[in-house]
Design a protein around this motif. Sequence first.
Motif, PDB file in Angstrom:
ATOM      1  N   ALA A 161       0.841  -1.199   0.000  1.00 30.93           N
ATOM      2  CA  ALA A 161       0.000   0.000   0.000  1.00 30.93           C
ATOM      3  C   ALA A 161       0.880   1.254   0.000  1.00 30.93           C
ATOM      4  O   ALA A 161       1.896   1.328   0.690  1.00 30.93           O
ATOM      5  CB  ALA A 161      -0.903  -0.003   1.237  1.00 30.93           C
ATOM      6  N   GLY A 162       0.452   2.239  -0.796  1.00 30.71           N
ATOM      7  CA  GLY A 162       1.184   3.502  -0.866  1.00 30.71           C
ATOM      8  C   GLY A 162       2.466   3.449  -1.650  1.00 30.71           C
ATOM      9  O   GLY A 162       3.284   4.379  -1.578  1.00 30.71           O
ATOM     10  N   SER A 193      11.835  -2.443   0.961  1.00 28.84           N
ATOM     11  CA  SER A 193      10.737  -2.401   1.923  1.00 28.84           C
ATOM     12  C   SER A 193      11.135  -1.565   3.138  1.00 28.84           C
ATOM     13  O   SER A 193      12.269  -1.084   3.260  1.00 28.84           O
ATOM     14  CB  SER A 193      10.380  -3.817   2.372  1.00 28.84           C
ATOM     15  N   VAL A 194      10.179  -1.413   4.060  1.00 28.67           N
ATOM     16  CA  VAL A 194      10.433  -0.662   5.290  1.00 28.67           C
ATOM     17  C   VAL A 194      10.949  -1.578   6.391  1.00 28.67           C
ATOM     18  O   VAL A 194      11.068  -1.172   7.544  1.00 28.67           O
ATOM     19  CB  VAL A 194       9.155   0.052   5.768  1.00 28.67           C
ATOM     20  N   SER A 195      11.263  -2.813   6.057  1.00 23.14           N
ATOM     21  CA  SER A 195      11.770  -3.766   7.046  1.00 23.14           C
ATOM     22  C   SER A 195      13.116  -3.301   7.592  1.00 23.14           C
ATOM     23  O   SER A 195      13.954  -2.772   6.849  1.00 23.14           O
ATOM     24  CB  SER A 195      11.927  -5.147   6.412  1.00 23.14           C
ATOM     25  N   PRO A 196      13.372  -3.490   8.911  1.00 23.33           N
ATOM     26  CA  PRO A 196      14.683  -3.118   9.464  1.00 23.33           C
ATOM     27  C   PRO A 196      15.818  -3.962   8.893  1.00 23.33           C
ATOM     28  O   PRO A 196      16.991  -3.605   9.062  1.00 23.33           O
ATOM     29  CB  PRO A 196      14.508  -3.357  10.966  1.00 23.33           C
ATOM     30  N   ASN A 197      15.492  -5.065   8.232  1.00 25.85           N
ATOM     31  CA  ASN A 197      16.514  -5.908   7.618  1.00 25.85           C
ATOM     32  C   ASN A 197      16.790  -5.524   6.171  1.00 25.85           C
ATOM     33  O   ASN A 197      17.515  -6.227   5.468  1.00 25.85           O
ATOM     34  CB  ASN A 197      16.090  -7.377   7.692  1.00 25.85           C
ATOM     35  N   ASP A 198      16.198  -4.425   5.736  1.00 18.68           N
ATOM     36  CA  ASP A 198      16.436  -3.908   4.389  1.00 18.68           C
ATOM     37  C   ASP A 198      17.256  -2.635   4.533  1.00 18.68           C
ATOM     38  O   ASP A 198      16.724  -1.561   4.800  1.00 18.68           O
ATOM     39  CB  ASP A 198      15.097  -3.608   3.706  1.00 18.68           C
TER      40      ASP A 198
END
Length: 407
Positions: free
Chosen positions: A203-204, A272-277
């Motif tokens: 989304a977004g 992505s907004v993942s902390p692992n990215d």
Amino acid sequence: MDHRDEWFSPESVEEQIEQHLSASDQSSPNTRLLYDLQQLTEDDVSRLARIRERLLEHSTSGIGREPVPIQRYQQTHIQPLAEPELPTSRRSQKRSRFLGNLLSGLVAMLIIGSMLAAFTLLRPQPRAADLKRNVPAPPSLIHGEAAFLLDATSGKVLFDSNSHARVPIADTAKIMTAVVAIENANLDQPVTIQQSILDQIPAGASVAHLQLGDQFQLRDLLYGLLLPSGDDAALAIAQTVAGDTQKFVAMMNEEAHQLQLNDTHFTSPYGSVSPNDYSSAADLTHLGWYAMQLADFAQIVAQQQYTLPATRGHHFYLWPNTNPLLTAYAGMNGIKLSYDGTMGSMIFSAQRNNHLLIGTELGTRSMELLVSDVKMLLDRGFASIPPDPTPTPTSPTLGSIVRDMRG
């Protein structure tokens, strides 16, 4: 006994000597004068002792005699510069007096030092928070969290600010998506947009507005990936190249490992907004440096826009390049902008005077500040390079350095 002999009293003379010795003056002329007076008085004491003995002898025998003035027994010549050899007892007294004064001075210094130390310990110390608040931080040249600038022609680092900090990379991950696709797939192969691809779009997300059922060449999707930064194009590329999004992400991380990007990790083909990215300014600069050696990649990121006319296989598409400096900075030829409305990052490339500069700035809080910083970094970078109208044959090429990076 006649009291007139008190005029020669040795006790009075000795008192005068002691007074002279006790009234010490540290200046050199007075010291020599004191030595002279001491020598004189000691000689007089010796003579007075002999005179006293003679007077006592005369007094005992009843012979009257007038006292002899002391001036008759003084020396007519005095050596003012000769320091007298003091008697052993006198030297001992002076040495004792000197040692006593020295010891007193040392004791006084120790007392004063102890008082100062006690005052320092008891004085209220400023808190660390106060020190941090009162000492202004040195101004930074950039407004972002990190930045890195490299002269790709010579391999020289021109600017480094927190360049190995791991920060979210967002859309800049799509550079690696393009690299993996170019190196591992046939760019002329057909790609059909399926519902399973569109269902994965977060989304977004920024999109290239791919339509269900449209068919493209894989090469076309790279334009939709890099110019408008389409997450839908990234997912379509991942599924086409690897058959599965997670398998494609594994390929991205393997490519990062081969390029020795040790501060980089991916969890999606679009960022992505993942902390692992995450990645770093130094790693993304070197990734951009490598990507610009791929002819297809360099050609795509240098385009201001890409038009895909409508055909029987797909709709009409117009994909503008989101890089605002492509037409606003002389020599700009790429690479990728990421901006979500609150935070911006850019991997950029520009060439002037036979030098290619590639850099990255991450985590800037407005587009205006990001664009201003990138211009400033490039201006400073080109200004620091001496004019070189012809390439140096012995200078390393980007291709050779990249081959060394991959082992």
